[in-house]
Design an enzyme around this catalytic site. Structure first.
Site, PDB file in Angstrom:
ATOM      1  CG  LEU A   1      64.486  27.166 -24.646  1.00 34.23           C
ATOM      2  CD1 LEU A   1      64.032  25.712 -24.758  1.00 34.23           C
ATOM      3  CD2 LEU A   1      65.035  27.651 -25.981  1.00 34.23           C
ATOM      4  CG  ASP A   2      60.534  33.108 -26.225  1.00 31.29           C
ATOM      5  OD1 ASP A   2      61.332  33.678 -25.457  1.00 31.29           O
ATOM      6  OD2 ASP A   2      60.319  33.481 -27.393  1.00 31.29           O
ATOM      7  CE  LYS A   3      52.921  30.608 -20.059  1.00 27.41           C
ATOM      8  NZ  LYS A   3      51.923  31.590 -19.560  1.00 27.41           N
TER       9      LYS A   3
ATOM     10  CB  THR B   1      60.219  28.097 -27.325  1.00 28.28           C
ATOM     11  OG1 THR B   1      59.898  29.327 -27.977  1.00 28.28           O
ATOM     12  CG2 THR B   1      61.198  27.329 -28.185  1.00 28.28           C
TER      13      THR B   1
END
Length: 354
Positions: free
Chosen positions: A129-131, A133
């Site tokens: 997951l993105d940082k 998110t």
């Protein structure tokens, strides 16, 4: 995502009211300095029974989102949403990168030992997951599980649903965004060399068949054909939308660039992909300004809410894992009077078998 329109009992309404009150208290504590507001919603110097005056809250100085720090064993245990002998699911917090990197101070990879739970080896990350998110993140506990889950992701069998707040309201209440994604060098005098950003190739969006989704475009191999479904849940005037998002492909920053450039409703807090739209579109900028007082600086309002693994159990039933919203997200939902899916209010800490 299916919403239960018949669930309008008095008990459910009471649950919603109670949840909204609790989220507002949590949000006020997180947004404003504790020197002005405490968890109880009362000034720390106030007498017992005295409530905070409205101007005490409105004049308090806004806070930044809490920066990441070392993860304690106690906090690691609280993050766990589901656990068996094959998988662990955690509720990823904001601001923690998943993998280590040269410019990454805190990442979950460094803390995998905290989720060993008696196993000799730590679990492995099953996806990313993105940082910025938050939400459901899977860890696999043995090589066989890692291989099985990897194959399911590769075949797009794992069903993921995100909740997000967007600036502006989409013209259609639901739909699909099918636009190829490529990467462009956006280096300038304001950015470092080698700064890249995902962009959409509208010129390649025609004549795409279902069989092409998830693959490279035949005319431009570097362009990946991505598909994102969205459904409108609730709105705050024309300023903000609460959307349920279902990606059918898993390309980096797919949701963010599809919503910003494809739907023209950037994720709230996403200045990487929404910044140019805020600068060029005065109407969109006014929507952002109308709700900025409710948001925390540095927060991205994108949450991996639900993950379903089909036929996970021997009897053929699926595993459904849901993650509660982080307080900075839930607080904006409560303060804007947005309505979450009915299933969210019924959610328990234990996750379900379908």
């Amino acid at each position: 995502v299916i919403f239960d329109k018949m669930a309008t009992t008095a008990s459910l309404r009471l649950v919603r009211v109670h949840l909204k009150e609790q989220l507002q208290i949590q949000y006020i504590h997180e947004r404003y300095s504790t020197s002005a507001v405490a968890y109880s919603g009362k000034h720390k110097n106030a007498k017992v029974g005295a409530s905070v005056k409205e101007e005490t809250v409105t004049k308090a100085r806004p806070k930044l989102l809490h920066p990441p720090s070392k993860i304690s064993k106690e906090y690691a245990l609280k993050m766990v949403l589901y656990k068996d002998d094959r998988l662990i699911a955690i509720n990823k917090p904001h601001s923690y990168a998943v993998h280590a990197g040269p410019k990454v101070k805190y990442n979950l990879e460094d803390y995998l030992n905290l989720w060993k739970f008696g196993q000799p080896d730590p679990p492995h990350l099953a996806h990313r997951l993105d940082k910025e998110t938050t939400g459901v993140l899977l860890l696999t506990r043995n090589p066989a599980a890692a291989q099985d889950v990897a194959q399911m992701f590769e075949r797009h069998l794992v069903q993921k649903t995100y909740l997000c707040l967007t600036v502006g309201v989409p013209e259609q209440k639901s739909g699909s965004i099918i636009i190829p994604i490529t990467e462009s060098n956006v280096s300038s005098r304001h950015t470092s060399k080698g700064t890249y950003k995902k962009t959409l190739r509208f010129d390649l969006a025609a004549n795409i068949t279902d069989e092409m989704i998830g693959s490279s475009h035949p005319a431009v191999p570097k362009a990946k054909i991505a598909k994102t479904d969205y459904s409108l849940i609730s709105t705050y005037h024309s300023n903000v939308s609460l959307l349920a998002i279902t990606p059918h492909t898993g390309f980096k920053h797919q949701l963010r660039v599809h919503l910003a450039s494809g739907l023209h409703t950037p994720v709230l807090g996403d200045y990487k992909y929404g910044g140019e739209h805020f600068r060029r579109d005065p109407k969109l900028a006014s929507h952002l300004k109308a709700v900025s007082k409710f948001t925390l600086q540095g927060a991205l309002y994108l949450h991996a809410y639900q993950l379903i693994i089909p036929s996970y159990f021997e009897n053929g039933k699926a595993l459904k894992i849901r993650a509660p919203l982080p307080s900075h997200f839930a607080g904006v939902v409560a303060n804007l009077g947005l309505t979450l899916p009915t299933e969210y209010y019924r959610m328990k800490k234990s996750n379900s078998i379908l």
